[in-house]
Scaffold this active site. Sequence first.
Site, short mmCIF file in Angstrom:
data_model
loop_
_atom_site.label_atom_id
_atom_site.label_comp_id
_atom_site.label_asym_id
_atom_site.label_seq_id
_atom_site.Cartn_x
_atom_site.Cartn_y
_atom_site.Cartn_z
N ALA A 240 0.82 -1.22 0.00
CA ALA A 240 0.00 0.00 0.00
C ALA A 240 0.86 1.27 0.00
CB ALA A 240 -0.93 -0.02 1.21
N HIS A 241 0.17 2.41 -0.05
CA HIS A 241 0.85 3.70 -0.18
C HIS A 241 1.72 4.02 1.04
CE1 HIS A 241 -2.14 5.79 2.49
NE2 HIS A 241 -2.91 4.82 2.02
N ASN A 242 2.88 4.60 0.75
CA ASN A 242 3.84 5.07 1.77
C ASN A 242 4.48 3.95 2.58
OD1 ASN A 242 1.77 7.61 1.53
ND2 ASN A 242 3.88 8.28 1.92
#
Length: 344
Positions: A240-242
């Site tokens: 997922a993001h980051n």
Amino acid sequence: MKFTATQIAGILEGEIEGNPETAVHKLSKIEEGETGSLTFLANPKYTAYIYSTKASITIVNKDFVPEQSLSTTLIKVDDAYKSFSKLLEYYNQVKNNKTGIEDPVFVSESATYGEGFYLGAFSYLGENVDIGSQVKVYPNVYIGDNVTIGDNVTIFAGAKIYSESIIGDGCVIHSGAIIGADGFGFTPNEKGEYTKVPQTGNVILENNVDVGAGTTIDRATLGSTILRKGVKLDNQIQIAHNVEIGEHTAIAAQTGVAGSTKIGKYCLIGGQVGIVGHITIGDRVRIQAQSGIGRNVKDDEVLQGSPALNYGDYNKSYVHFKNLPKLVNRISEIEKNIHIEDRK
């Protein structure tokens, strides 16, 4: 492609026993060897098969002495297993050494690429794409605007690399992988409806990262989703993001890592593991398959279960868990006896 025993022995620095002109064009297991195939013998428990195999050439250790007549040509080396692996690597290099641009493709006028570049049919290179040397991009690949790709990268058919992504040297991205799709960012309003949060970051793959088929790596909301050098991802993984994954960590298939989690280096994570967001996992952590990680994890922990426990504690608890039916029966029997005694 055909290779003779002489050519193979030259690559492996081996010694030939048999016909040096014997040629092979495919690989096989020793027990399934066919005429025209190359195999190897490294494990002693497979020794019996060398006398019946129909493989044309067999790679063996130098200390192998046949006790019966052989129909296969031998190539003797110091370590048969390592030599066979070396030959596989060489074969892949030869097989995948395509160059040139097929037709039809779309290549933006502002895109640049280095020597030895191969671009398969129906691929797309967006604006300001910068590609290094000896890069192989197979058919039906999409590479968005402002993507940077280093040297000696292989991108297999059907992969998608969204804009702003940065791919380091020596990376391998398999078919169907998606690098840089939007992170799962939405905010609910008072009506319970969702508004999308713009995902303005990117994905960075450092050098020698492998991404399996069907794996997705989301771009950051702000900043970067980062996979450090040497990270290995299996098929069908969600990052997922980051998220940040430390160097030389390996993750098996169907694992999901939620947003903004940091994973250390040299970790081993089994298949179907679920990891919540906004936690930190230390270095050299081992997580067994199908575990659920919902807390910070210290260096060198070994975990199993959902929610995950220390590996030793999990095994001790499991002994009791599988004996629960017996324990319940024992308790029921004790309660019966107590009631009988009370009636007396």
